[in-house]
Design a protein around this motif. Structure first.
Motif, PDB file in Angstrom:
ATOM      1  N   LEU A  99     -28.593  18.670  11.784  1.00 50.09           N
ATOM      2  CA  LEU A  99     -29.094  20.043  11.810  1.00 50.09           C
ATOM      3  C   LEU A  99     -30.314  20.181  12.710  1.00 50.09           C
ATOM      4  O   LEU A  99     -30.427  21.145  13.479  1.00 50.09           O
ATOM      5  N   GLU A 100     -31.247  19.259  12.628  1.00 51.62           N
ATOM      6  CA  GLU A 100     -32.461  19.378  13.417  1.00 51.62           C
ATOM      7  C   GLU A 100     -32.184  19.257  14.912  1.00 51.62           C
ATOM      8  O   GLU A 100     -32.808  19.934  15.729  1.00 51.62           O
ATOM      9  N   LEU A 124     -33.543  34.907  14.544  1.00 50.88           N
ATOM     10  CA  LEU A 124     -33.790  34.504  13.159  1.00 50.88           C
ATOM     11  C   LEU A 124     -32.476  33.922  12.662  1.00 50.88           C
ATOM     12  O   LEU A 124     -31.467  34.632  12.587  1.00 50.88           O
ATOM     13  N   LEU A 125     -32.455  32.624  12.345  1.00 46.92           N
ATOM     14  CA  LEU A 125     -31.212  31.927  12.043  1.00 46.92           C
ATOM     15  C   LEU A 125     -31.321  31.165  10.725  1.00 46.92           C
ATOM     16  O   LEU A 125     -32.345  30.531  10.441  1.00 46.92           O
ATOM     17  N   ILE A 126     -30.252  31.221   9.937  1.00 47.59           N
ATOM     18  CA  ILE A 126     -30.182  30.524   8.651  1.00 47.59           C
ATOM     19  C   ILE A 126     -29.026  29.533   8.717  1.00 47.59           C
ATOM     20  O   ILE A 126     -27.892  29.926   9.009  1.00 47.59           O
ATOM     21  N   LEU A 209     -28.633  24.920  -0.454  1.00 46.65           N
ATOM     22  CA  LEU A 209     -29.223  24.848   0.883  1.00 46.65           C
ATOM     23  C   LEU A 209     -30.603  24.223   0.821  1.00 46.65           C
ATOM     24  O   LEU A 209     -30.943  23.352   1.627  1.00 46.65           O
ATOM     25  N   GLU A 210     -31.406  24.659  -0.154  1.00 46.26           N
ATOM     26  CA  GLU A 210     -32.760  24.108  -0.309  1.00 46.26           C
ATOM     27  C   GLU A 210     -32.722  22.596  -0.473  1.00 46.26           C
ATOM     28  O   GLU A 210     -33.472  21.854   0.178  1.00 46.26           O
ATOM     29  N   LYS A 211     -31.829  22.129  -1.321  1.00 48.06           N
ATOM     30  CA  LYS A 211     -31.748  20.685  -1.566  1.00 48.06           C
ATOM     31  C   LYS A 211     -31.213  19.945  -0.347  1.00 48.06           C
ATOM     32  O   LYS A 211     -31.691  18.857  -0.011  1.00 48.06           O
ATOM     33  N   SER A 212     -30.224  20.537   0.321  1.00 50.55           N
ATOM     34  CA  SER A 212     -29.608  19.876   1.472  1.00 50.55           C
ATOM     35  C   SER A 212     -30.593  19.722   2.623  1.00 50.55           C
ATOM     36  O   SER A 212     -30.699  18.649   3.227  1.00 50.55           O
ATOM     37  N   ALA A 218     -35.473  19.099   7.009  1.00 51.41           N
ATOM     38  CA  ALA A 218     -35.226  20.200   7.932  1.00 51.41           C
ATOM     39  C   ALA A 218     -35.788  21.489   7.328  1.00 51.41           C
ATOM     40  O   ALA A 218     -36.608  21.459   6.418  1.00 51.41           O
ATOM     41  N   HIS A 219     -35.331  22.635   7.834  1.00 49.87           N
ATOM     42  CA  HIS A 219     -35.845  23.923   7.401  1.00 49.87           C
ATOM     43  C   HIS A 219     -34.708  24.809   6.894  1.00 49.87           C
ATOM     44  O   HIS A 219     -33.565  24.656   7.299  1.00 49.87           O
TER      45      HIS A 219
END
Length: 271
Positions: A99-100, A124-126, A209-212, A218-219
């Motif tokens: 991801l990073e 702005l990306l999620i 998502l938070e845990k992953s 990462a963010h």
């Protein structure tokens, strides 16, 4: 008394105005059910506060999730986005599990693209995991990308089943060939209802998502520098009893369509 407790304020609320240069759209009232620092920064109070539901770690996860959703919603509402953007990676070109690397490569590429064409594309990306639980793609917003740089998908173009159904029913969806050639499949749609799409995009922000992303260091979201943020216009204790549209153990919020009259009435309730 625990050191530093005198620096914390209780029963605090603030009013924010959300919108863009085109006009004020929403009034958001936030009331903090846990103390906030006199500097105005919310605190998770880890050293002396425990969630009744579980451990301090669970408490922190919930706090972070609420803050992240609120921040994404406000950035979505306060900038003049043109496009809803879905970006994937071609596994033949990039490691979809990194991801990073995806983030760094994409943001550098956008900077280079801006320089090449004299643009100021903002984003702005999620991130979101594919169903395999390992591969990443992103959803989010862009502005200042000219439509002339895009190609409208037409029946017969190569695309996924879901997108093909959209095109068949007449939806206008675009491909950004420059992105596709560099990274992989993408699609873009015009944003018609800023409020609705700002609410929609927060659905991608979940505990999973938070845990992953935490495991990857990462963010939960990525954004351009210099984006506009919601404007806080009043802080203090509020006497009005507002029915919240969102509430958890730490905050409650109420959001209203903007009007000068309503704002004036709400400001009178602060002391």
């Amino acid at each position: 008394m625990q050191k530093g407790l005198s620096d914390w304020l209780y029963d605090q609320s603030h009013i924010k105005i959300l919108g863009t240069d085109d006009g004020r759209k929403l009034i958001k009232i936030t009331t903090f059910k846990t103390p906030i620092h006199q500097s105005g920064l919310e605190n998770d109070f880890e050293n002396h506060y425990k969630s009744e539901r579980g451990t301090a770690n669970e408490h922190k996860l919930d706090v972070n999730l609420s803050r992240t959703k609120a921040t994404i919603f406000e950035l979505a509402m306060c900038n003049p986005w043109d496009w809803f953007f879905t970006a994937t990676l071609n596994p033949a070109k990039y490691d979809r599990c990194n991801l990073e690397l995806f983030h760094k490569a994409l943001t550098q590429w956008i900077r280079d693209y801006n320089k090449k064409y004299g643009l100021h594309i903002k984003y702005l990306l999620i991130p979101e995991l594919h169903s395999d639980g390992k591969s990443w793609h992103m959803h989010g917003f862009l502005f200042d990308l000219p439509v002339e740089h895009l190609h409208q998908f037409k029946i017969g173009d190569r695309m996924g089943k879901a997108l093909a159904e959209k095109v068949k029913r007449g939806d206008v969806v675009y491909n950004w060939f420059a992105y596709s050639e560099k990274f992989g499949f993408c699609d873009l749609e015009r944003i018609k209802d800023n409020i609705a799409v700002s609410k929609y995009v927060t659905k991608y922000v979940t505990k999973d998502l938070e845990k992953s992303v935490k495991e990857l260091n990462a963010h939960q979201y990525y954004h351009s520098r210099g984006l506009c943020k919601a404007q806080i216009i009043k802080k203090g204790t509020m006497s009005a009893n507002i029915v919240p549209d969102f509430e958890n153990e730490y905050i409650k919020t109420a959001t209203f369509e903007y009007s000068d009259e309503l704002l004036a009435r709400l400001l009178e309730k602060f002391y």
